[in-house]
Design an enzyme around this catalytic site. Structure first.
Site, mmCIF file in Angstrom:
data_model
loop_
_atom_site.group_PDB
_atom_site.id
_atom_site.type_symbol
_atom_site.label_atom_id
_atom_site.label_comp_id
_atom_site.label_asym_id
_atom_site.label_seq_id
_atom_site.Cartn_x
_atom_site.Cartn_y
_atom_site.Cartn_z
ATOM 1 N N TRP A 373 -19.367 -8.964 32.112
ATOM 2 C CA TRP A 373 -19.415 -7.562 31.709
ATOM 3 C C TRP A 373 -19.374 -6.639 32.924
ATOM 4 C CZ3 TRP A 373 -23.762 -4.169 32.536
ATOM 5 C CH2 TRP A 373 -24.811 -4.760 33.259
ATOM 6 N N GLU A 508 -31.950 -9.780 33.421
ATOM 7 C CA GLU A 508 -32.077 -11.184 33.049
ATOM 8 C C GLU A 508 -33.453 -11.766 33.360
ATOM 9 O OE1 GLU A 508 -28.761 -12.817 35.113
ATOM 10 O OE2 GLU A 508 -27.400 -11.410 34.128
ATOM 11 N N LYS A 620 -34.805 -7.878 37.266
ATOM 12 C CA LYS A 620 -33.795 -8.375 38.196
ATOM 13 C C LYS A 620 -32.842 -7.248 38.577
ATOM 14 C CE LYS A 620 -30.044 -11.729 38.719
ATOM 15 N NZ LYS A 620 -29.136 -12.671 38.036
ATOM 16 N N GLN A 621 -32.512 -6.415 37.595
ATOM 17 C CA GLN A 621 -31.589 -5.317 37.847
ATOM 18 C C GLN A 621 -31.887 -4.172 36.903
ATOM 19 O OE1 GLN A 621 -28.361 -8.059 36.836
ATOM 20 N NE2 GLN A 621 -27.488 -6.468 35.564
#
Length: 847
Positions: A373, A508, A620-621
């Site tokens: 993505w 994630e 994580k992000q």
């Protein structure tokens, strides 16, 4: 962030002045050349001592069964991994039968340059042999943007101070199946240790030899891939230019081909070998036909002439920079890095054509050559606003994946289509469903990219012909994946809300949750976009509408269903904390104390079991923050500030996708110094190897994000609802920032200084309407408009910290606490849960 003695600043080139094997993997990535179809890593032509001797072709892959320790229905069954194509980069040089080997050679001069205006990698070496001969070696390497299947390499050898026998051995080697230039296994060991970001390794033979032959100075090898059935042919032709006497020899075997030139070199008389190489691949054409295609490519290049190929490359890049460049005045170091990132986007996407844009482009085997993505969210904006054709090609790849996506949705008991989280051939290749298949947001990401492309270009024809299928099928999935629940409040008039459970958002470190905010916000967009597209088609293009209804079996009631679900979609909000929770239970977790997590335990995914990470508030992000950017028109300024301040201290930055988005939102809400910090982190992700994995290939999405951070972050550009707007945030020490946008056929040159925004329009049939901080403006072809600016927006010093939430209670009345998971004896900070006031005090004392 870089060693500027070794890598000096040059605004249009990446230069290396000192050879080193210690970081060969990184420099192989940094000096790779490619065109989106074919990529050659920056290996030295001697063909030895490489981290990864890589030649990669977009979409050229092998398949293999995914063996799950415990199988379950619907798990991904077939893996895919990119194949290392036969390596034609090898051009070895011997003087007095002594080989040039860079690890032991007495090198008196060394320079390697990736020229981003010419699109050529050059290297100069002055070598003194053990017998005292001075030998100048100059090489060039180019992968053509104009000729998709063509690469050209040159090697010029001059013995400066003596006559000497010189041998140049030009080779093609099948490295995929474990052979180096001597026919043995590669000498460079693979990096040890667990890392899910690396490619899968195949144990059995992959490339089965087909036709191979030599004719004069032309050599051909061809193969069929064992399981995927794909075919490949590679052909090389040679031109020798010298006044020295020479004798050509050749050798051909299934996995190696050599053209050897034995030269009686006179002092000061150069010998130049030009190697023209063509690669062709296919999913269904016999290798013999690909051999014929290679021959035609080489014949055409020989007929036009080698110099003409280099001229065409320069002209192509002149045009690319004219429509794509972003200029940062007064900062040549940042300018160099930004242009390197933009050049990587061209190398990853220009000739991808019907393929996608892999996460590593064609510069390495990282992530197995898969499409994610990442392309739709981080790369498509650059493509749509600079070279719309490339964006259209990337979206068409998703359209061609619809049959496999429909099959995948059916497997998961859903309507419509579900695009794979990671893939090459359209089938889901993620073996870990929690962080893979559960990322249903991929559907909305693809639909969002489609809408952005259409709004930027006005390409309604593509939308009505192909794109509408993507919009409709992705919207259908949400209506069955989500569900209605009454008693949640008066949302749609019936007291019902629409929920989406059991999904994973971009972060994630938090998987399979209910009502992930990013997923819900993007699904809402997807549903509304599909409904609006169908209704517009019915009114504006009745014939295309009729064909689409027949093709997709569209029920006239579906747009209303989509709108109703979108209107009622649950968007979590915490009144106690004044923020949007990342998901339904995110705020119930304890907070991971990132400030006191030892550096040797980063990134978290390599040091903690997923179940440990999942129990904490840690990212994580960027997740919510990404939603605030992509769908910023649905959030107030106060909400953006509160959400950013909450989530920023929780974000590890373990993903290279994070810093660019954090930079954009930091600039918008007022943390302008922090925005600059995050921007430079993203700018040097690969150039300074900040995540210690640049050796696996370029982080293409991060490079795309750099463009967005410049244009949307500091440049303040937005296009919500298809309306162009600007609200700039120029860094205080940048004299000027300028960039180009293409909007509905009009080229807009945008220049930003501390006190004005200047637009110049070129081309386009209709005037362009836009706003600057809410004020409406219009510009037409040939006009220039200067808009004065009173300031560069709000300014907040420092950066958010967890200490600001000391004493804040959750909805249930409990206090937030912070800790770091550990099995060692706890101390006042690490390994024990403590009140945020104590953590803040301890942090202050530590400082």
């Amino acid at each position: 962030m870089m060693d500027r003695d070794r890598f000096p600043v040059d605004p249009f080139a990446l230069i290396e002045t000192d050879f080193s094997l210690e970081d060969s993997g990184v420099t192989e990535t940094l000096f790779a050349v490619g065109n989106g179809y074919l990529g050659l890593r920056g290996n030295h032509p001697e063909g030895r001592h490489a981290h990864e001797d890589g030649t990669f072709i977009n979409g050229f892959h092998e398949t293999f069964p995914i063996r799950h320790a415990e199988q379950a229905y619907g798990f991904a069954e077939v893996g895919q991994t990119i194949i290392n194509a036969p390596d034609a980069k090898v051009m070895r040089v011997f003087v007095d039968d002594e080989p040039l080997s860079m690890d032991v050679a007495d090198v008196r001069e060394y320079r390697r340059e990736l020229d981003m205006r010419a699109g050529v990698l050059r290297r100069h070496v002055l070598w003194q042999t053990p017998s005292g001969k001075l030998v100048s070696l100059d090489s060039e390497r180019m992968v053509s943007f104009e000729e998709k299947h063509l690469a050209i390499m040159t090697m010029t050898v001059t013995v400066l101070n003596s006559d000497a026998p010189v041998t140049i051995s030009s080779q093609i080697v099948n490295r995929q199946d474990g052979e180096d230039v001597y026919g043995g296994t590669p000498s460079a060991p693979r990096k040890a240790g667990f890392d899910p970001r690396r490619t899968d390794r195949l144990e059995e033979r992959v490339l089965q030899p087909q036709e191979y032959w030599q004719d004069g100075l032309r050599t051909v090898l061809s193969y069929q891939v064992t399981e995927s059935g794909m075919t490949l042919a590679v052909a090389a032709d040679h031109v020798i230019e010298t006044e020295n006497q020479y004798d050509p020899r050749s050798l051909i075997e299934p996995d190696i081909a050599k053209n050897v030139f034995r030269v009686q070199a006179k002092a000061g008389v150069p010998t130049k070998i030009t190697k023209l190489v063509s690669y062709h691949t296919s999913r269904g054409v016999p290798a013999r036909e690909l051999v014929d295609r290679c021959r035609r490519t080489l014949d055409r290049a020989r007929l036009e002439g080698v110099e003409r190929q280099f001229e065409r490359q320069r002209l192509w890049l002149d045009d690319f920079w004219e429509r794509s460049d972003v200029r940062i005045a007064g900062h040549d170091d940042l300018q160099q890095a930004a242009r390197w990132c933009l050049f990587q986007l061209a190398q990853a996407a220009a000739r991808a054509d019907g393929q996608g844009v892999p996460a590593k482009g064609v510069t390495g085997s990282g992530y197995s050559g898969h499409y994610f993505w990442d392309t739709e969210i981080y790369v498509l904006p650059f493509l749509a606003y600079t070279t719309p054709l490339w964006a259209r090609n990337a979206l068409r790849m998703r359209y061609l994946m619809l049959p496999a996506a429909r099959k995948r949705a059916h497997q998961l008991n859903e309507a419509g289509a579900l695009f794979p989280w990671r893939t090459i051939n359209g089938e889901e290749a993620s073996a870990y469903y929690a962080a893979g298949t559960a990322q249903y947001h991929i559907n909305a990401d693809v639909s969002f990219a489609l809408a952005k492309y259409v709004r930027a270009t006005g390409d309604v024809e593509f939308l009505h012909r192909d794109g509408v299928d993507i919009a409709v099928e992705t919207a259908r999935l949400w209506t069955t994946l989500g569900f209605w629940r009454s008693g949640d409040g008066e949302i749609d008039g019936d007291g019902e809300q629409f929920h989406i459970h059991g999904v994973t958002g971009p972060d994630e470190y938090t998987t399979v949750v209910n009502d992930n905010l990013f997923t819900n916000v993007m699904a809402r967009f997807n549903l509304r976009f599909a409904a609006r597209t169908v209704r517009d088609m019915e009114l504006d293009d009745p014939e295309a509408y009729r064909v689409m209804v027949d093709r997709l079996g569209l029920d006239p009631s579906e747009p209303e269903i989509w709108d109703r679900a979108a209107e009622a979609l649950s968007i979590p909000f915490s009144p106690a904390l004044g923020i949007h929770p990342q998901d339904h239970v995110f705020l119930d977790k304890e907070v991971w104390d990132l400030e006191h997590t030892p550096p040797e335990q980063r990134p978290l995914l390599l040091h903690f079991h997923p179940l440990v990470i999942y129990r904490y508030q840690v990212l994580k992000q960027a997740d919510v923050v990404l939603a605030l950017f992509l769908q910023g028109n649905h959030f107030t300024d106060a909400e953006k500030l509160a959400d950013f301040e909450y989530y920023d201290p929780l974000t590890t930055g373990d993903s290279t996708l994070s810093a660019v988005v954090q930079s954009i939102l930091a600039a918008e809400v007022g943390y302008q110094d922090l925005a600059r910090t995050y921007f430079e982190d993203s700018l040097f992700v690969d150039l300074a190897d900040l995540h210690n994995n640049a050796s696996d290939g370029v982080h293409v999405a991060s490079a795309g994000g750099v463009w967005t951070a410049l244009v949307a972050g500091f440049g303040g550009m937005r296009d919500h609802f298809g309306n162009l707007s600007f609200d700039p945030r120029l860094p205080v020490d940048w004299p000027e920032l300028s960039y180009v946008l293409h909007w509905h056929g009009t080229r807009l040159q945008v220049s930003l200084t501390k006190d004005a925004l200047t637009l110049r329009a070129q081309g386009g049939e209709e005037p362009v309407n836009f706003t600057v901080r809410g004020a409406e403006h219009t510009i037409s072809d040939g006009e220039e408009l200067v808009v004065p600016l009173a300031d560069q927006g709000p300014i907040i010093p420092g950066r958010p910290s967890l200490r600001q939430f000391a004493g804040v209670r959750r909805e249930d009345g409990s206090f937030l606490t912070v800790s770091v998971p550990t099995v060692t004896t706890p101390n006042p900070i690490v390994g024990s849960e403590i009140d945020l006031e104590d953590a803040a005090e301890a942090t202050i004392l530590d400082a």
